[in-house]
Design a protein around this motif. Structure first.
Motif, PDB file in Angstrom:
ATOM      1  N   PRO A   1       0.793  -1.277   0.033  1.00 44.65           N
ATOM      2  CA  PRO A   1      -0.030   0.148  -0.067  1.00 44.65           C
ATOM      3  C   PRO A   1       0.954   1.162   0.067  1.00 44.65           C
ATOM      4  CG  PRO A   1       0.057  -1.000   2.057  1.00 44.65           C
ATOM      5  CD  PRO A   1       0.808  -1.844   1.395  1.00 44.65           C
ATOM      6  N   VAL A   2       2.099   1.172  -0.254  1.00 43.20           N
ATOM      7  CA  VAL A   2       3.177   2.470  -0.260  1.00 43.20           C
ATOM      8  C   VAL A   2       3.660   2.414  -1.645  1.00 43.20           C
ATOM      9  CG1 VAL A   2       3.138   2.583   2.093  1.00 43.20           C
ATOM     10  CG2 VAL A   2       4.971   1.105   0.606  1.00 43.20           C
ATOM     11  N   THR A   3       4.232   3.708  -1.991  1.00 42.83           N
ATOM     12  CA  THR A   3       4.912   3.761  -3.446  1.00 42.83           C
ATOM     13  C   THR A   3       6.431   3.155  -3.191  1.00 42.83           C
ATOM     14  OG1 THR A   3       5.925   6.102  -2.499  1.00 42.83           O
ATOM     15  CG2 THR A   3       3.508   6.170  -3.753  1.00 42.83           C
ATOM     16  N   GLN A   4       7.065   3.201  -4.475  1.00 44.71           N
ATOM     17  CA  GLN A   4       8.573   2.690  -4.412  1.00 44.71           C
ATOM     18  C   GLN A   4       9.302   3.271  -3.215  1.00 44.71           C
ATOM     19  OE1 GLN A   4      10.782   1.808  -7.839  1.00 44.71           O
ATOM     20  NE2 GLN A   4       8.842   1.460  -9.059  1.00 44.71           N
ATOM     21  N   GLN A   5       9.127   4.771  -3.250  1.00 47.92           N
ATOM     22  CA  GLN A   5      10.037   5.649  -2.815  1.00 47.92           C
ATOM     23  C   GLN A   5       9.901   5.152  -1.180  1.00 47.92           C
ATOM     24  OE1 GLN A   5       8.641   6.477  -5.294  1.00 47.92           O
ATOM     25  NE2 GLN A   5      10.323   6.800  -6.849  1.00 47.92           N
ATOM     26  N   THR A   6       8.608   5.210  -0.784  1.00 50.44           N
ATOM     27  CA  THR A   6       8.301   5.175   0.582  1.00 50.44           C
ATOM     28  C   THR A   6       8.757   3.783   0.985  1.00 50.44           C
ATOM     29  OG1 THR A   6       6.369   6.634   0.509  1.00 50.44           O
ATOM     30  CG2 THR A   6       6.480   4.822   2.366  1.00 50.44           C
ATOM     31  N   LEU A   7       8.781   2.659   0.045  1.00 55.57           N
ATOM     32  CA  LEU A   7       8.887   1.424   0.698  1.00 55.57           C
ATOM     33  C   LEU A   7      10.405   1.185   0.823  1.00 55.57           C
ATOM     34  CD1 LEU A   7       8.266  -1.509   0.844  1.00 55.57           C
ATOM     35  CD2 LEU A   7       8.345  -1.838  -1.625  1.00 55.57           C
ATOM     36  N   TRP A   8      11.235   1.805  -0.146  1.00 55.62           N
ATOM     37  CA  TRP A   8      12.432   1.767   0.025  1.00 55.62           C
ATOM     38  C   TRP A   8      13.248   2.399   1.486  1.00 55.62           C
ATOM     39  CZ3 TRP A   8      11.695  -1.443  -2.876  1.00 55.62           C
ATOM     40  CH2 TRP A   8      11.402  -1.538  -4.192  1.00 55.62           C
ATOM     41  N   LYS A   9      12.345   3.531   1.696  1.00 59.63           N
ATOM     42  CA  LYS A   9      12.702   4.327   2.977  1.00 59.63           C
ATOM     43  C   LYS A   9      12.387   3.257   4.152  1.00 59.63           C
ATOM     44  CE  LYS A   9      11.752   8.332   5.347  1.00 59.63           C
ATOM     45  NZ  LYS A   9      10.731   9.751   5.532  1.00 59.63           N
ATOM     46  N   ARG A  10      11.323   2.686   4.253  1.00 64.65           N
ATOM     47  CA  ARG A  10      10.935   1.717   5.236  1.00 64.65           C
ATOM     48  C   ARG A  10      11.790   0.708   5.455  1.00 64.65           C
ATOM     49  NH1 ARG A  10       8.586   5.496   6.129  1.00 64.65           N
ATOM     50  NH2 ARG A  10       6.267   6.093   6.051  1.00 64.65           N
ATOM     51  N   LEU A  11      12.454   0.170   4.045  1.00 67.47           N
ATOM     52  CA  LEU A  11      13.397  -1.160   4.108  1.00 67.47           C
ATOM     53  C   LEU A  11      14.590  -0.521   5.008  1.00 67.47           C
ATOM     54  CD1 LEU A  11      13.103  -2.451   0.627  1.00 67.47           C
ATOM     55  CD2 LEU A  11      12.563  -3.809   2.739  1.00 67.47           C
ATOM     56  N   ASP A  12      15.070   0.556   4.695  1.00 70.37           N
ATOM     57  CA  ASP A  12      16.263   1.224   5.047  1.00 70.37           C
ATOM     58  C   ASP A  12      15.976   1.330   6.662  1.00 70.37           C
ATOM     59  OD1 ASP A  12      18.926   2.564   5.055  1.00 70.37           O
ATOM     60  OD2 ASP A  12      17.815   4.406   5.434  1.00 70.37           O
ATOM     61  N   GLU A  13      14.812   1.982   7.098  1.00 72.30           N
ATOM     62  CA  GLU A  13      14.517   2.178   8.546  1.00 72.30           C
ATOM     63  C   GLU A  13      14.615   0.617   9.271  1.00 72.30           C
ATOM     64  OE1 GLU A  13      10.574   3.868   8.498  1.00 72.30           O
ATOM     65  OE2 GLU A  13      11.393   5.827   8.187  1.00 72.30           O
ATOM     66  N   LYS A  14      14.528  -0.443   8.825  1.00 73.65           N
ATOM     67  CA  LYS A  14      14.477  -1.732   9.339  1.00 73.65           C
ATOM     68  C   LYS A  14      15.844  -2.469   9.128  1.00 73.65           C
ATOM     69  CE  LYS A  14       9.752  -2.570   9.472  1.00 73.65           C
ATOM     70  NZ  LYS A  14       9.770  -2.569  11.027  1.00 73.65           N
ATOM     71  N   GLY A  15      16.999  -1.786   8.565  1.00 75.42           N
ATOM     72  CA  GLY A  15      18.086  -2.147   8.505  1.00 75.42           C
ATOM     73  C   GLY A  15      18.393  -3.175   7.322  1.00 75.42           C
ATOM     74  N   ARG A  16      17.468  -2.931   6.267  1.00 81.61           N
ATOM     75  CA  ARG A  16      17.497  -3.951   5.014  1.00 81.61           C
ATOM     76  C   ARG A  16      18.375  -3.413   4.044  1.00 81.61           C
ATOM     77  NH1 ARG A  16      14.499  -8.690   6.425  1.00 81.61           N
ATOM     78  NH2 ARG A  16      14.211  -8.780   8.295  1.00 81.61           N
ATOM     79  N   ILE A  17      18.916  -1.984   4.018  1.00 84.11           N
ATOM     80  CA  ILE A  17      19.164  -1.647   3.069  1.00 84.11           C
ATOM     81  C   ILE A  17      21.059  -1.399   3.293  1.00 84.11           C
ATOM     82  CG2 ILE A  17      19.964   0.562   1.366  1.00 84.11           C
ATOM     83  CD1 ILE A  17      17.180  -0.700   0.865  1.00 84.11           C
ATOM     84  N   LYS A  18      21.850  -2.235   2.489  1.00 79.76           N
ATOM     85  CA  LYS A  18      22.929  -2.399   2.985  1.00 79.76           C
ATOM     86  C   LYS A  18      24.091  -1.250   3.039  1.00 79.76           C
ATOM     87  CE  LYS A  18      26.963  -5.797   2.857  1.00 79.76           C
ATOM     88  NZ  LYS A  18      27.543  -6.930   2.424  1.00 79.76           N
ATOM     89  N   THR A  19      23.941  -0.960   1.264  1.00 81.93           N
ATOM     90  CA  THR A  19      24.779   0.289   1.002  1.00 81.93           C
ATOM     91  C   THR A  19      23.895   1.324   0.307  1.00 81.93           C
ATOM     92  OG1 THR A  19      25.579  -0.667  -0.816  1.00 81.93           O
ATOM     93  CG2 THR A  19      26.796  -0.781   0.896  1.00 81.93           C
ATOM     94  N   LYS A  20      24.128   2.486   0.342  1.00 78.94           N
ATOM     95  CA  LYS A  20      23.040   3.760  -0.450  1.00 78.94           C
ATOM     96  C   LYS A  20      23.963   4.939  -0.633  1.00 78.94           C
ATOM     97  CE  LYS A  20      21.268   5.301   3.690  1.00 78.94           C
ATOM     98  NZ  LYS A  20      19.873   5.662   4.800  1.00 78.94           N
ATOM     99  N   GLU A  21      23.420   5.636  -1.462  1.00 81.38           N
ATOM    100  CA  GLU A  21      24.188   6.998  -1.623  1.00 81.38           C
ATOM    101  C   GLU A  21      23.425   7.893  -0.815  1.00 81.38           C
ATOM    102  OE1 GLU A  21      23.776   7.919  -5.687  1.00 81.38           O
ATOM    103  OE2 GLU A  21      25.115   6.294  -6.280  1.00 81.38           O
ATOM    104  N   GLN A  22      24.185   8.946  -0.325  1.00 82.60           N
ATOM    105  CA  GLN A  22      23.735  10.124   0.438  1.00 82.60           C
ATOM    106  C   GLN A  22      22.499  10.805  -0.259  1.00 82.60           C
ATOM    107  OE1 GLN A  22      26.360  13.309   1.132  1.00 82.60           O
ATOM    108  NE2 GLN A  22      25.371  14.408   2.809  1.00 82.60           N
ATOM    109  N   GLY A  23      21.498  10.906   0.554  1.00 79.87           N
ATOM    110  CA  GLY A  23      20.185  11.251  -0.050  1.00 79.87           C
ATOM    111  C   GLY A  23      19.472  10.323  -0.635  1.00 79.87           C
TER     112      GLY A  23
END
Length: 906
Positions: A812-834
């Protein structure tokens, strides 16, 4: 400031219509305060009048800040409008009927009903425009276009009524018709045909006809009720002006005396008046030469017996109780204000024999006649909700049967909840103190029906509901379990605290009802429990989706304390209506949605959890009115301290919420939910301590138990919330996509088969004795030599979303929101600033990818993920079974948990 008028003026301006402030009517007089004002509530407040009219919203805001109750003027020409103004008092409708007989009916267009029983017909201003003219088209009909203005709804009229849009149509939703050509021609040609006074015949009466002429005139005056002196005075003037030569004064006086001796053949009819009797309702219509025609409007009589002002706690509406007489029979019934205006009730209530005479404006005259003959009707105030209200200086808890204040029953207050099951919200009179003490042990029978992590939160909710006035309720309770586990019977006992009629077969709400119905019912149940039974999604995918959508709407409305916005017929905004009590629901499935589940306390009820012997006992107690009597005593106890509770409850809730946060709850709303439940539990303990003289040590022990059982229930929320968390749901579906052949990964360099291919969507096959792997489904990403996973954002989102839809749900969320939620749960290993993505060189192409961890890395287990509490933890906290009992109650010494589960308190 009159917010309704300001909002209406802005809505008209947003349509492109030019508005300006006009004097209003206050206490029957114009706000200009001039004693000789001849245009009450209609003349401009600004210096240049309609020439100041504007569509500038800021200017409109400033005007109504200066004159908060100003009426709304609408400049017709600049707004592109031409308005036909029909004045009922000056015969405008009779004139209009004659014109329509000649030219045909007016086209369907926007119509305003004025407070003076007239109407404004709105048309599009013709190209080139037309001047505003009064009385040119016909008597009683004015024309407003260039250089003119009209008053717009919801302005008030000197009659005490308001201007309203006919049929309560939103003006923004009604198409404006073209101005009929015959009206344009009439304005351009000078209007109605007038007789040339210079060509009038003198009508002189000569000898031989004078006596008969004067006798005829005297008879006409006598029929109108004139007495001899008035007849003689009129004949004297007529004789002098029209008779040649005039008769002698003695002869004129003799005619007057002779005719004056006769009784008028019928009672005097006052032009424009109404009559009831002789089998109908009549209108004395004015004719030429001051004659009156008695016209029947209807073959029945009707009067308003009482005017009912219905107060729902947010708005007031009116209903009329009518008494009608037709063919010797009397009928009494109620209609709404809107129904009364439209007379649609006539056939429904009186049947086919009730006839309204045909004719232009007959219905309007009939409605006015009924109102004029209802001068002796009484006005009653009726409350259309339960719960707390201040009446006078006292707090009173309203129910359909008995309203209760600090001194007990209030018989003079009228509450009407309609003909639905809401009428069963009825508390009995407050039991006396000795009787109340004997009833309190039944509350512990309720606690013993099933597991305490179900019954304690339920009892807390029961006593939390009447505290809604002091601390708003922003959560619901959902009891879930398979068919046959007695969940409906359990919620029915909770509902019976508000009426002994409620049981498992008679609950106030059901999920088969529409969302609008449930929303309206939940709004009416203020400071009480509203049970919605039988959440069991079935049928087509559309049916299932509709039920989950309705649940989402109701529970969000409760949790957010906000309802859907609505507009009135005049274009103003209605106040929001949302659940004002506490919703308890039950069903075989839990509503979907992470945020929805966070707004509900979900209690799981399994088969075998319920003690059937205790259930039967409590059902009998509910039927006997024991629980509703306890609630009556509880609200009486609250009434005297409500003002203090409104000050202290919010502070107390903050303290409890702070303590609840120490439990490491899985959702930000859960500590607030726990604190809200504990408000109910602690107030329940205060009540029985005050009424049953309990031991303070026992009360302290029960406080600990109540907190622990509510904590257990709240901690169990984590599993339900996690199953609907968009990020966790995405990861579960992604893994399922690999297993089910919906998606696969390839190596980063050659885009070939990765290590452990079966883990990444590859299937083992054999051909000619040799084995090999082949990919299945869509390619969604890559695996490098270290085992790191890189996903194409668009491809992986599309595959997972399709899999979710195939299962009857969606992310029920957009891609951008979903990736943000994954990052909040520590599931994004590496990312760029912003960003939550990175640039990666793949097969010579620089692609933007997601570096996702399918399992959390280097993360300590969160206590909120632990859905149960161990026996050792309970022992460390020093918890034990309560020995709380009201003195001399005869209750067992322990609150045993009959669920068969290993519980930390037993």
């Amino acid at each position: 400031m009159d917010k309704i008028k300001l909002d209406s003026a802005k809505l008209l301006a947003q349509r492109g219509w030019h508005v300006f402030p006009v004097h209003s009517v206050r206490d029957g007089a114009c706000t200009c305060s001039k004693a000789d004002c001849t245009s009450s509530g209609k003349h401009p407040r600004t210096k240049r009048g309609f020439k100041d009219a504007s569509t500038d919203l800021n200017q409109i805001e400033r005007w109504w800040q200066s004159w908060p109750d100003a009426n709304i003027g609408l400049s017709t020409g600049p707004s592109g409008l031409a308005v036909l103004d029909v004045d009922a008092k000056n015969g405008g409708f009779d004139s209009l009927k004659a014109l329509l007989d000649q030219h045909g009916e007016l086209p369907d267009t926007l119509v305003c009903e004025t407070g003076g029983e007239g109407k404004h017909y709105y048309f599009i201003r013709p190209e080139g425009g037309l001047p505003s003219k009064n009385g040119v088209i016909a008597s009683g009909i004015d024309f407003k276009c260039d250089g003119g203005y009209v008053i717009a709804p919801p302005s008030n009229h000197s009659s005490g009524k308001e201007y309203v849009w006919q049929d309560f149509i939103d003006p923004n939703q009604k198409e404006i018709a073209e101005l009929p050509q015959w009206i344009s021609d009439s304005i351009k040609g000078g209007g109605k045909t007038r007789k040339n006074s210079e060509n009038k015949t003198s009508n002189i009466i000569h000898e031989g006809g004078r006596n008969d002429f004067l006798t005829s005139e005297a008879g006409r005056m006598r029929r109108r009720g004139k007495e001899e002196p008035e007849i003689y005075a009129s004949l004297y003037e007529i004789n002098k002006s029209k008779c040649d030569p005039p008769l002698a004064d003695q002869e004129v006086q003799g005619i007057a005396q002779s005719i004056g001796r006769y009784e008028p053949p019928e009672p005097m009819k006052v032009a424009g008046s109404y009559e009831m009797g002789s089998g109908g309702t009549f209108w004395n219509k004015a004719k030429k030469n001051d004659d009156v025609e008695r016209k029947r409007l209807a073959n029945f009589e009707a009067r308003i017996v009482s005017e009912i002002v219905e107060d729902d706690g947010l708005e007031s509406s009116r209903r009329f109780e009518l008494e009608a007489f037709l063919n010797g029979k009397t009928a009494t019934f109620c209609v709404s204000e809107t129904e009364f205006r439209g007379l649609k009730w006539v056939l429904r209530e009186l049947g086919a024999k009730a006839i309204i005479s045909p004719g232009f404006a007959s219905e309007d005259h009939l409605r006015v006649a009924i109102q004029e003959f209802s001068e002796n009707s009484k006005t009653r105030c009726v409350y259309a909700h339960i719960g707390w209200r201040t009446i006078g200086k006292d707090w009173v808890y309203l129910t359909n049967g008995c309203s209760i204040g600090s001194e007990g029953q209030k018989n003079e207050i009228e509450v009407q909840m309609g003909d639905t099951r809401l009428k069963h919200y009825s508390l009995p009179d407050v039991p006396k103190s000795n009787l109340l003490k004997s009833l309190i042990p039944s509350l512990f029978d309720f606690l013993a029906i099933g597991p305490k992590n179900i019954t304690v939160p339920l009892l807390s909710a029961i006593f939390r509901a009447p505290l809604g006035e002091a601390s708003p309720i922003d959560f619901s309770i959902f009891l879930v379990g398979p068919s046959g586990c007695y969940k409906s019977e359990l919620t029915a006992i909770a509902q019976s605290f508000w009426g002994s009629v409620f049981n498992g077969k008679c609950l106030p709400g059901n999920w088969s009802s529409t969302a609008n119905t449930l929303e309206a019912q939940a709004f009416s149940i203020k400071d009480g429990i509203f049970t919605i039974d039988d959440f069991a999604p079935s049928g087509t995918q559309t049916d299932i989706a509709r039920l989950h959508r309705d649940a989402d709407r109701i529970f969000r409305s409760q949790g957010n304390q906000a309802g859907r916005g609505r507009m009135r017929a005049d274009g103003s905004i209605r106040p929001e209506k949302y659940p004002r009590g506490l919703i308890i629901s039950s069903g075989e499935d839990v509503p979907k949605g992470h945020s929805v589940r966070a707004r509900c306390l979900i209690l799981e009820n399994s088969k075998g959890d319920i003690d059937l012997e205790k259930l039967s006992l409590c059902q009998k107690q509910a039927e006997d009115g024991i629980f509703s009597s306890i609630m009556a005593a509880f609200v009486r106890w609250l009434a005297s301290q409500m003002d203090e509770l409104k000050k202290e409850m919010p502070k107390k809730k903050i303290e409890l919420r702070k303590k609840a946060r120490e439990a490491h709850c899985s959702h930000a709303r859960t500590p607030d939910l726990m604190a809200s439940l504990m408000l109910g539990w602690l107030t329940f303990l205060d009540f029985i301590e005050a009424e049953a003289s309990t031991d303070p040590a026992d009360r302290l022990e029960l406080e600990k138990e109540g907190w622990e059982y509510c904590k257990q229930a709240a901690m169990a929320q984590g599993g339900h919330q996690a199953s609907e968390d968009p990020a966790l749901r995405f990861l579960e579906l992604l893994e399922s996509a690999f297993v089910n052949g919906r998606a696969h990964l390839v190596t980063l360099k050659e885009e070939g088969q990765p290590m452990n291919p079966t883990n990444w969507g590859w299937q083992s096959n054999s051909l000619g004795g040799s084995s090999f792997f082949e990919p299945r489904g869509e390619k969604v990403g890559w695996v490098d030599e270290k085992g790191d996973l890189f996903f194409d954002p668009d491809a992986v989102f599309a595959v997972v979303q399709k899999l979710a839809r195939d299962q009857g749900s969606q992310i029920p969320v957009t891609q951008q929101t979903l990736w943000k939620r994954l990052d909040e749960k520590g599931r994004i290993k590496t990312k760029e600033q912003g960003r939550n993505t990175i640039r990666k060189l793949i097969q010579g192409n620089n692609k933007r990818v997601l570096n996702i961890l399918l399992a959390p890395c280097n993360q300590k287990p969160d206590k909120s993920d632990n859905m149960s509490i161990t026996t050792n933890e309970a022992a460390e906290n020093g918890l034990q079974v309560s020995t709380f009992l009201p003195k001399n109650s005869g209750l067992p010494s322990k609150l045993d948990n009959k669920s068969g589960q290993k519980n930390c308190l037993n």
